[in-house]
Design a protein around this motif. Structure first.
Motif, PDB file in Angstrom:
ATOM      1  N   SER A 181      65.346  47.008 116.080  1.00  0.00           N
ATOM      2  CA  SER A 181      65.589  46.189 115.209  1.00  0.00           C
ATOM      3  C   SER A 181      67.346  45.914 114.996  1.00  0.00           C
ATOM      4  O   SER A 181      67.907  46.973 115.276  1.00  0.00           O
ATOM      5  CB  SER A 181      65.146  46.580 113.788  1.00  0.00           C
ATOM      6  OG  SER A 181      65.958  45.922 112.767  1.00  0.00           O
ATOM      7  N   PRO A 226      58.598  50.680 109.451  1.00  0.00           N
ATOM      8  CA  PRO A 226      60.023  50.454 109.249  1.00  0.00           C
ATOM      9  C   PRO A 226      60.633  50.589 107.943  1.00  0.00           C
ATOM     10  O   PRO A 226      59.876  49.935 107.028  1.00  0.00           O
ATOM     11  CB  PRO A 226      60.305  49.251 110.030  1.00  0.00           C
ATOM     12  CG  PRO A 226      59.064  48.832 110.962  1.00  0.00           C
ATOM     13  CD  PRO A 226      58.184  49.661 110.380  1.00  0.00           C
ATOM     14  N   THR A 233      63.373  53.173 111.299  1.00  0.00           N
ATOM     15  CA  THR A 233      63.383  51.967 111.766  1.00  0.00           C
ATOM     16  C   THR A 233      63.630  52.187 113.188  1.00  0.00           C
ATOM     17  O   THR A 233      63.090  51.582 114.218  1.00  0.00           O
ATOM     18  CB  THR A 233      64.580  51.297 111.127  1.00  0.00           C
ATOM     19  OG1 THR A 233      64.641  51.166 109.782  1.00  0.00           O
ATOM     20  CG2 THR A 233      64.724  49.839 111.744  1.00  0.00           C
ATOM     21  N   GLY A 287      64.094  49.470 105.377  1.00  0.00           N
ATOM     22  CA  GLY A 287      65.166  48.605 105.725  1.00  0.00           C
ATOM     23  C   GLY A 287      65.885  48.119 104.155  1.00  0.00           C
ATOM     24  O   GLY A 287      66.348  49.123 103.477  1.00  0.00           O
ATOM     25  N   VAL A 299      62.392  43.692 109.047  1.00  0.00           N
ATOM     26  CA  VAL A 299      62.380  44.226 110.354  1.00  0.00           C
ATOM     27  C   VAL A 299      61.072  44.103 110.936  1.00  0.00           C
ATOM     28  O   VAL A 299      60.944  43.705 112.339  1.00  0.00           O
ATOM     29  CB  VAL A 299      62.587  45.707 110.228  1.00  0.00           C
ATOM     30  CG1 VAL A 299      61.974  46.518 111.554  1.00  0.00           C
ATOM     31  CG2 VAL A 299      64.029  46.021 109.764  1.00  0.00           C
TER      32      VAL A 299
END
Lengths: 557, 557
Positions: free
Chosen positions: A24, A329, A363, A331, A124
């Motif tokens: 990402s 993930p 991530t 974020g 993501v």
């Protein structure tokens, strides 16, 4: 301007490289930020301007999430998705709360840790799915549905966190602030919404593109400011404005996108970059143990609990695991909570630093799990004990016809079922409040009162579950079970028992927590063992040659 | 974020109201900025963030001007437009220089004042024309052509101003810095251009829209930073990058527009707003006399000199006056120069404050003149003495076939004529440099040397003018003259004399300036009177009944 230019240029290079490596962009931004920041190379010394723009970036992100989000869309999300979403969030929040508890943190810090650990990154996931051309895969739709739900909850949770600042350590601040946030949201969306929406539509008629962009940036910034005046996070205000603003599909929505999207992109990149600049290399030594503890826990939670929920909700094994892996993930929300907490002075530097490394680790690892979900499934499938697998299939068989009903089928029965589902959601919501209340309540009397209310709610919940499951009998796909014959009555009863026992256990744990502490958690494996044992008993009963039991034969015809 | 939101919202309201009232948005921004700023209501206290964004806004503006601009387009601009542009700029620059001289200002401050007073606002004019749906009017094309030319000169002039900072008061800093700026520009555009352009095109292939915006904002910011490292203004660097960047018409250019245009719009609005916040109400008392002196002078210069030049270049009277009126608005360049000068500490607070009020006054008054150009023409027409009108018509008749040649006609003759025009331009440019050099030269020897060089250049110029005018003889539209007959030889000779006498006078003034000062300017009305007298003599000669002069009869057949 020099700092901005350098940061953006290297941010571009970092993000470009990250995408090339199948990662990402967030990974690229954080690394670049950390490398250029004052704690490493020191190329970026004064980040005041960047911080201000970054703040604007997160507000713009939330505005656009609000635009994309609609209560209508949330309502249309399948019951399966809601089941997975609620369960996934509760499990993840619990991980944060429990670890915080084990470390002896304050309630406020526990609440922040729980939020940071719990909220997956819709940004993501969506980007990776698009990047890998997986948007047509069966897990993609479910993932996006869960994300819609999670976005909504994440904003509500932001309200809770904001509420914590005011009340400090007074009695049950979480409940009060949750109620306050909900009330504020309901007020804006319910009453203010329509009038405001009309005003906004008028404002959208501004002919000049220049003035249009000016107006909307002003409104978004002021929505953020307004929310913070109400004791909420700026991001929450922007999200609400986005919900009121015209949908993306309309002409006006298109115009908002074309004019403001690149502001969001650039400022959000600055948000991640600035976050990176605030990471200290030395802090890694301090927070590494915590990262090494929580990151595996989070990954396990997603792979085991979320995947199980997805399987129970009727998704096939590999797809269920892909859904679990897709939730790994972390974020924007984690970083947003951390930045917000630090800004208000509610969390220490360690938790802030932890968030950076945690998001980075999660991530970074997520793509590996997402890409190899199928291989993982094969391994897990081989390792799974048969009673556990059978118990899962039993519940899945029951839930599948219920949760996988398509929205487009608009017969009377489905609409009634959806009404039932809404009522369910309400009951579950009330239950979660009770759970939180019981956790926060200080005196035994309060807890007992909450327990009594909880038991009554539970009775209603149990009845509701049974009633909801009743019309499903004809739709059960019993051929999925490995046994030659099965009794649909018992299959449904089993699921109802399991479903009712989960909130019961949660409530009991919450009530007993203050006296017995984490020992109460031992009840969960005990409960699981009990249910697995029951499942195994049914398996053996249905595998035996057919007895002369008249009821079961009748029901099979 | 609060300040930003408030400033943008009120900025929107102010701009919207200004547009409603038929004014430029700039008026709205400056008023709102001044009202909200620390010197009035004080709503906006700390403008550090806003100033940084405003700086970015002017850099973005110049980048987009660079994208719109192309040497190709400048080359295609009609000779008429170049004539008007050069004359208009020289006249306006002189106003600034002379007023600064009269007030005893330093050379640096005079240079700034000249730039501030001279550069019209292409942004304001273009927007007003679009707003009033006048883009198809005959003056619109000429105005836009002049603006293209002026944009180019304004950036070069920025290089001159930047050069002033380094050299301080050393000998002929203006010439040195002008040469430095020209050299830098030529280097970048000539050598760096192609290679850089290829690199940029590669970079443009970035798939992600998000990264695309990031990259270009970074490049623009760094181009600005790079230019300031070279001792130039950031805006100049961005303009050069824009010139190298793909043109608007290409796909990649489109993409740049769609992604970055709203950044420019919003940040530029912030530039005007921040400029407004820096205006002090009390300063008005101090700078009002200067505004009341220069604003009418500027308006007169545009209405008289620019309009005359337009008429001489072959435009009809009313159109010529509309062109003059269209050059009245001041805006981005004036404010840019002032902000730049203040940042480098080259100009005092009063000049800065003056700029704000001057731009405000000019831009506020411009629409009235632009709207009533036709009525103004009728008044002026009645007031004009006949010798003056006849002299103008004489020159106009000569220049019209030359300057109004369409570009699209690509016969050999026109291409050769265009080559001639380019050589002209070069000669004139050299002449302007000599003029500036003579003004700046300290010692008599230097001045005499320059005078000698100038005389030689003038001789070449004079021959070039005659040679350029020769092939025109057949195209003269003598019917435009009020006299029953006219001698084309003499018409052409008259124009050639006038054209040659202007640079001669300028050179003599420059050389004599240091000794005799403004008294030298008296030469201009004397020269004008002499030319008017000669025109009047021709008028009377051609109005008499036909004598038996054989040459003039022969030429008429």
């Amino acid at each position: 301007m020099r700092d901005l230019g350098v940061l953006l240029l290297f941010g571009f290079l970092g993000a470009w490289l990250a995408v090339r490596l199948g990662q990402s962009v967030i990974i690229g931004y954080i690394v670049i930020g950390a490398v250029l920041g004052p704690h490493a190379l020191g190329v970026i010394a004064d980040a005041a301007l960047m911080r201000a723009l970054a703040e604007l970036g997160i507000v713009l992100l939330m505005f656009f999430l609000g635009v994309e989000f609609s209560l209508e869309r949330l309502r249309r999300v399948r019951a399966a998705v809601l089941l997975i979403g609620v369960g996934e969030l509760l499990a993840n929040l619990s991980v944060g709360f429990l670890v915080g508890y084990a470390l002896g943190w304050s309630l406020v810090e526990r609440a922040f840790l729980a939020g940071i650990v719990a909220m997956s990154s819709s940004g993501v996931v969506a980007k990776l799915l698009i990047e890998w051309r997986r948007t047509a895969n069966p897990e993609a739709e479910a993932l996006m549905g869960i994300m819609i739900f999670e976005d909504f909850i994440a904003v509500l949770y932001l309200g809770v966190l904001a509420g914590l600042s005011g009340e400090g350590a007074r009695a049950s601040p979480a409940v009060v602030s949750l109620l306050k946030a909900v009330a504020f949201y309901a007020l804006i969306l319910g009453l203010g919404g329509k009038g405001l929406a009309r005003l906004l539509t008028l404002a959208l008629r501004v002919r000049s593109e220049e003035l249009f962009a000016l107006l909307w940036l002003a409104l978004i910034a002021l929505a953020g400011v307004g929310a913070s005046l109400f004791g909420l996070a700026p991001a929450a205000g922007a999200f609400l404005l986005g919900m009121i603003a015209p949908a993306r599909q309309s002409d006006l929505g298109e115009r908002i996108y074309s004019r403001l999207e690149s502001f969001r992109d650039v400022f959000l990149a600055l948000f991640f970059l600035t976050f990176g600049t605030m990471l200290e290399g030395e802090s890694l030594r301090r927070v590494l143990p915590l990262v090494l503890l929580i990151a595996p826990l989070s990954i396990l939670t997603e792979l085991v609990i979320t995947s199980s929920l997805a399987f129970l909700a009727g998704f096939s094994g590999p797809v269920a695991l892909a859904i679990g892996a897709g939730m790994i993930p972390r974020g924007e929300y984690a970083l947003l909570y951390a930045a917000f907490g630090q800004q208000l002075g509610l969390i220490g530097s360690d938790l802030f630093q932890f968030t950076g490394w945690y998001v980075f680790a999660m991530t970074l690892l997520a793509p590996a799990f997402m890409k190899n979900a199928r291989a993982l499934y094969r391994i897990l499938h081989r390792l799974m004990p048969r009673p556990v697998a059978f118990a899962g299939t039993l519940i899945s068989v029951t839930l599948q016809p219920m949760t996988m009903w398509s929205v487009t089928a608009n017969s009377r029965a489905t609409s009634r079922a959806r009404l039932g589902a809404a009522r369910h959601l309400l009951l579950w919501g009330a239950f979660v409040s009770l759970f939180l209340g019981a956790l926060a309540a200080r005196s035994l009397t309060e807890r007992m009162l909450l327990l009594a209310i909880g038991m009554m709610a539970l009775a209603g919940l149990s009845r509701a579950i049974r009633r909801a499951l009743e019309p499903i009998r004809e739709h059960l796909d019993l051929s999925r079970l490995p046994t030659p014959r099965a009794d649909p009555h018992s299959v449904i009863a089993y699921t109802a028992h399991v479903a009712s026992s989960v909130p019961l256990a949660a409530l009991l744990i919450a009530v007993g927590w203050n006296d017995l502490g984490p020992w109460m958690l031992l009840g969960i494996p005990l409960l699981a063992l009990f249910h697995f044992g029951r499942a195994w008993a049914w398996y053996r009963a249905w595998s035996r040659p057919i007895p002369t039991a008249p009821e079961s034969a009748a029901s099979r015809e």
